[in-house]
Write a protein that holds these residues in place. Structure first.
Motif, short mmCIF file in Angstrom:
data_model
loop_
_atom_site.label_atom_id
_atom_site.label_comp_id
_atom_site.label_asym_id
_atom_site.label_seq_id
_atom_site.Cartn_x
_atom_site.Cartn_y
_atom_site.Cartn_z
N THR A 47 46.10 46.22 30.13
CA THR A 47 45.16 46.04 29.01
C THR A 47 45.81 46.24 27.65
OG1 THR A 47 44.50 48.33 29.33
CG2 THR A 47 43.15 46.66 30.37
N ARG A 118 37.67 36.24 32.69
CA ARG A 118 37.10 36.99 31.58
C ARG A 118 36.01 36.18 30.88
NH1 ARG A 118 38.39 41.71 30.07
NH2 ARG A 118 40.27 41.73 31.32
N LEU A 123 32.86 41.43 33.85
CA LEU A 123 32.87 42.85 33.50
C LEU A 123 31.92 43.17 32.36
CD1 LEU A 123 36.74 43.33 33.56
CD2 LEU A 123 35.13 44.04 35.31
N ASP A 128 35.87 43.04 26.08
CA ASP A 128 35.31 44.38 25.89
C ASP A 128 36.32 45.47 26.25
OD1 ASP A 128 35.43 44.19 28.62
OD2 ASP A 128 33.26 44.43 28.96
N LYS A 130 37.69 46.22 29.13
CA LYS A 130 37.68 46.75 30.49
C LYS A 130 38.80 46.12 31.31
CE LYS A 130 32.73 47.79 30.73
NZ LYS A 130 31.45 47.47 31.42
N GLU A 131 39.28 46.89 32.29
CA GLU A 131 40.37 46.43 33.14
C GLU A 131 39.86 45.36 34.11
OE1 GLU A 131 43.85 48.40 35.96
OE2 GLU A 131 41.86 49.34 35.83
#
Length: 625
Positions: A47, A118, A123, A128, A130-131
């Motif tokens: 990330t 994505r 997610l 955002d 997040k992983e």
């Protein structure tokens, strides 16, 4: 034993890491897949680089368009789409086929898949922070290690955290998004299924299941633009992927063992419910050996006589394909020699198989669908069974005689599965979806394309044990004794001539011309088969549903009638999704009928219509002589 670094601070270059991809994982080949290796601990966090990666990727797309790169370059990637999968030539050695599934192509496709994930907001909102965790498995093909390095690099570019499962199966890849302790957001399986060792490919999964053809088309279109940019040296920011090696296959095998133990509930030895049973497995040197060692043997089964269990990407004995005559003949012989209760033939990535009963009879195609239908209809009376339109009328009568409904649909495992999902969404209970090739899915198993492999073979084994405990004779083969089969069946393939880039449109032209010839009554005696009342018409291609599934290949099913309106046989003609050819499946209800139908089509269609100018009809000519 695989060796890895245990600290991100001291990376080891892997000998397979190419074009600016350095893996913090270096695996040595395992002598036997039985020793998967323990869970390896490497922290993965991609990330931190996410924002600059996405910016570089976006810039690459714009620059490539502005530079006016030839669309021909990007078409190389677009042509790799194979319905809901990606497939191509990964090694030299195929006559007339150049290598097109290159590391660069794989990297751009993997990066585009990560970006697509994505965009789907799996997610939450995009970007955002997040992983996004993606697992990767592969079959033993020789091109696997090199292309895996490119795959890891592409996912890292898209800001994904990468989890390497090593040798794995296609069903296990999906289950990595579901099983506790893993539950990844997505997964990719690198395989070309039953195709030659020179090929390879990619299958994509999210928690919702396998991707559709439309999804993969979007990914490949995005990848084509990236491919153009990289060819120009644009958008090529190097990323060092951090990869975590995980042992998913042990957890998946335990999952299958638990299902068998729980559902058999053996009264005297619940932990060894297969004790006293002999089961022969032919893995074809693909990924199916685990089922012998980590499922059957650990439940007490005797697997003596099993064949080609060790993974070998050159496939030295025969193609790992349940439709391969050599594979089935060897398995039948082993079952009879060992006095086995059951034989199983897996394809390379274990999403398809054939079965051999205790009498040595091959159970594949319609027989396999009939067997699974018998099991499922016993559990879910009245359910609908979806198959592709190559299935016989005898199979329809078999399903209906047991109180079920049969919906015939387009060839293509995703087509069949998606139709089942659609019917369930509309309130039509549909528990089983299967292709005649052995691909299939069950509603109870997440609609996962598991073929008659792993989960579905588990169901057959459970039924076999239950029958023996109940004192029933004949084994699972007795469940399909009343299946009526065609008198004759033949499959002929006709290559599409000319440049590969025009193959798809020429295939459509040939198949559509066949339909027009029937509709314009240029082929008297032939009629397009509407296949009943399952919202599918015009030879099982046209979906009259309010939200029809996209067409990925053109095909039609038609019947031939004599002068007294009695059906003589059926043909199914389609453009292949996998190769530049036209497939002609024929089933005859009378002796000599396949040759008669082929001769009629040769004279009144293939030659009369002019499609022989771009379709090689030599196989048809050879057959009718």
């Amino acid at each position: 034993m695989a060796t890895v670094t245990t600290s991100p601070a001291t990376p080891q270059p892997c000998k397979h890491a190419t074009h600016a991809a350095v893996l913090r994982l270096c695996s040595t080949p395992l002598p036997r897949w039985r020793s998967y290796g323990a869970l390896q601990v490497i922290t993965t966090k991609a990330t931190a680089a996410r924002s600059r990666v996405r910016a570089a990727a976006t810039g690459g797309r714009v620059e490539a368009r502005d530079a006016g790169v030839s669309a021909e370059e990007g078409d190389v990637v677009r042509r790799l789409q194979n319905g809901p999968d990606v497939r191509g030539v990964a090694l030299e050695g195929e006559k007339g086929r150049a290598v097109d599934l290159t590391p660069l192509a794989v990297e751009t496709i993997a990066e585009s898949f990560g970006e697509w994930l994505r965009d789907q907001e799996l997610l939450g909102a995009p970007d955002d922070g997040k992983e996004l965790r993606v697992s990767v498995g592969r079959d033993p093909r020789l091109s696997g290690p090199r292309l895996s390095a490119a795959l890891f690099a592409g996912l890292a570019r898209a800001g994904c955290s990468v989890f390497d499962m090593g040798l794995a199966t296609t069903p296990a890849c999906f289950m990595s998004t579901v099983l506790p302790r893993f539950s990844y957001e997505a997964s990719i399986m690198m395989t070309a299924s039953h195709l030659p060792y020179t090929r390879n490919g990619l299958k994509f999964f999210t928690k919702r299941g396998g991707l559709t053809s439309t999804d993969v088309e979007q990914i490949c279109d995005r990848a084509a633009r990236k491919y153009n940019a990289r060819k120009l040296g644009l958008g090529g920011l190097g990323i060092t992927p951090v990869v975590m090696r995980v042992d998913l296959m042990s957890a998946y095998a335990a999952h299958l063992r638990d299902i068998i133990k729980r559902r058999v509930a053996h009264p005297s030895h619940p932990d060894l419910p297969l004790s006293g049973f002999k089961i022969v497995v032919n893995a074809g040197n693909g990924c199916g050996g685990f089922f012998t060692w980590d499922v059957l043997e650990r439940l007490g089964a005797d697997t003596t006589g099993s064949l080609h269990l060790d993974p070998d990407g050159s496939f030295p004995n025969h193609m790992p394909n349940p439709e391969d005559a050599t594979a089935m003949a060897l398995t039948r012989r082993a079952v009879l020699e060992q006095g086995a209760d059951l034989g199983v033939v897996f394809d390379t990535d274990v999403d398809r198989s054939g079965v051999v009963d205790a009498s040595g009879n091959a159970v594949n195609g319609d027989r396999l669908i009939a067997l699974m239908s018998a099991v499922v209809l016993d559990e879910h009376p009245g359910t609908t069974v979806v198959t592709d339109a190559r299935a016989s009328e005898g199979l329809t009568r078999f399903i209906e005689s047991r109180g079920g409904r049969h919906c015939l649909y387009r060839v293509g495992y995703r087509n069949v599965i998606d139709k089942g999902v659609q019917l369930n969404d509309e309130g039509v209970e549909t528990h089983l979806m299967m292709e005649t090739t052995g691909h299939g899915a069950l509603k109870e198993n997440y609609f996962l394309d598991d073929g008659l492999c792993a989960y579905m073979v588990v169901k057959i084994i459970i039924e076999m044990v239950r029958m023996k405990l109940a004192g029933l004779e004949g084994g699972v083969g007795s469940l399909i004794m009343d299946l009526e089969e065609p008198v004759e069946s033949e499959l002929l393939r006709m290559n599409i001539m000319g440049e590969p880039k025009y193959a798809k449109q020429r295939g459509v032209q040939a198949v559509e011309t066949f339909k027009e010839y029937i509709q314009e009554e240029k082929l008297s005696g032939w009629m397009l088969d509407d296949c009943g009342d399952c919202s599918v018409g015009e030879g099982c291609l046209v979906d009259t549903n309010d939200q029809p599934i996209d067409i990925d290949a053109y095909m039609y099913r038609a019947k031939l009638y004599d002068g007294d309106k009695r059906p003589l046989g059926m043909v199914h003609i389609r453009q292949s999704v996998h190769n530049p050819n036209i497939a002609l499946n024929m089933q005859s209800y009378v002796s000599g009928g396949c040759k008669s139908m082929a001769r009629d089509l040769l004279d009144r269609f293939f030659l009369a219509s002019g499609v022989n100018e771009f379709i090689d009809i030599s196989e048809v000519e050879k057959f009718v002589k």
